[in-house]
Design an enzyme around this catalytic site. Structure first.
Site, PDB file in Angstrom:
ATOM      1  N   LYS A 178       0.781  -1.320  -0.467  1.00 25.46           N
ATOM      2  CA  LYS A 178      -0.298  -0.231  -0.071  1.00 25.46           C
ATOM      3  C   LYS A 178       1.007   0.902   0.151  1.00 25.46           C
ATOM      4  O   LYS A 178       2.058   0.865   0.668  1.00 25.46           O
ATOM      5  CB  LYS A 178      -1.107   0.373   1.042  1.00 25.46           C
ATOM      6  N   HIS A 182      -3.249   1.524   4.892  1.00 24.22           N
ATOM      7  CA  HIS A 182      -3.265   3.191   4.521  1.00 24.22           C
ATOM      8  C   HIS A 182      -2.766   4.117   5.733  1.00 24.22           C
ATOM      9  O   HIS A 182      -1.662   4.387   5.846  1.00 24.22           O
ATOM     10  CB  HIS A 182      -4.277   3.704   3.203  1.00 24.22           C
ATOM     11  N   SER A 203      -7.735   3.833  -1.567  1.00 26.17           N
ATOM     12  CA  SER A 203      -7.408   3.500   0.137  1.00 26.17           C
ATOM     13  C   SER A 203      -9.273   3.254   1.100  1.00 26.17           C
ATOM     14  O   SER A 203      -9.458   4.859   0.149  1.00 26.17           O
ATOM     15  CB  SER A 203      -6.912   4.267   0.745  1.00 26.17           C
ATOM     16  N   GLY A 213      -9.436   3.769   3.262  1.00 23.56           N
ATOM     17  CA  GLY A 213      -9.894   5.116   4.694  1.00 23.56           C
ATOM     18  C   GLY A 213      -9.343   6.230   3.549  1.00 23.56           C
ATOM     19  O   GLY A 213     -10.131   7.032   4.352  1.00 23.56           O
TER      20      GLY A 213
END
Length: 150
Positions: free
Chosen positions: A50, A80, A119, A121
């Protein structure tokens, strides 16, 4: 769809900054030494992991515009947010803002880096901006991007 970035973009680096509507250029001489000493790219030397794209602001300047945009990606980070927490702890004298994330597949043997995904988030990073920054650090590599995959 995969886009190959074949032309050398290193002339655009290290002077990219993020603004709400576009990425613009910035004179690095205006940066504090703390921001100036941060490498634009810090990713693992190989594998799939990531990554996040981060705005860097100088706390002392108290400016609305970031001083630089950096790329960070590590296999050791499960999320992340773990990457962001690690970068924030390392550079506590600066204000940092995550812009989004994705994944990087780094193949040093074939000199290829593939940037893709998103991601959950932070949302999807602008992979084209990420590719430009990464190309500056890996000029001999073929850099590709895709909006496909997680």
């Amino acid at each position: 769809m995969i886009k190959s970035l074949s032309r050398t973009l290193s002339t655009l680096i290290p002077s990219i900054k993020y603004s709400a509507s576009s990425y613009q250029y910035l004179n690095l001489r205006n940066m504090s030494s703390a921001a100036n000493n941060i490498p634009l790219v810090d990713i693992d030397p190989s594998g799939v992991f990531k990554y996040i794209l981060i705005n860097v602001y100088d706390k002392e300047k108290n400016e609305a515009e970031p001083q630089k945009v950096i790329v960070r990606g590590y296999k050791r980070c499960e999320y992340h947010a773990d990457i962001f927490d690690e970068v924030q702890a390392k550079h506590s004298s600066l204000d940092l803002e995550p812009l989004g994330g994705g994944r990087i597949s780094h193949d040093p043997e074939n000199k290829k880096i593939h940037i893709y995904g998103y991601s959950q988030g932070y949302g999807k990073a602008d992979h084209e901006v990420t590719a430009k920054i990464v190309k500056g650090a890996y000029p001999a590599y073929t850099i590709s991007i895709s909006d496909e995959g997680y």
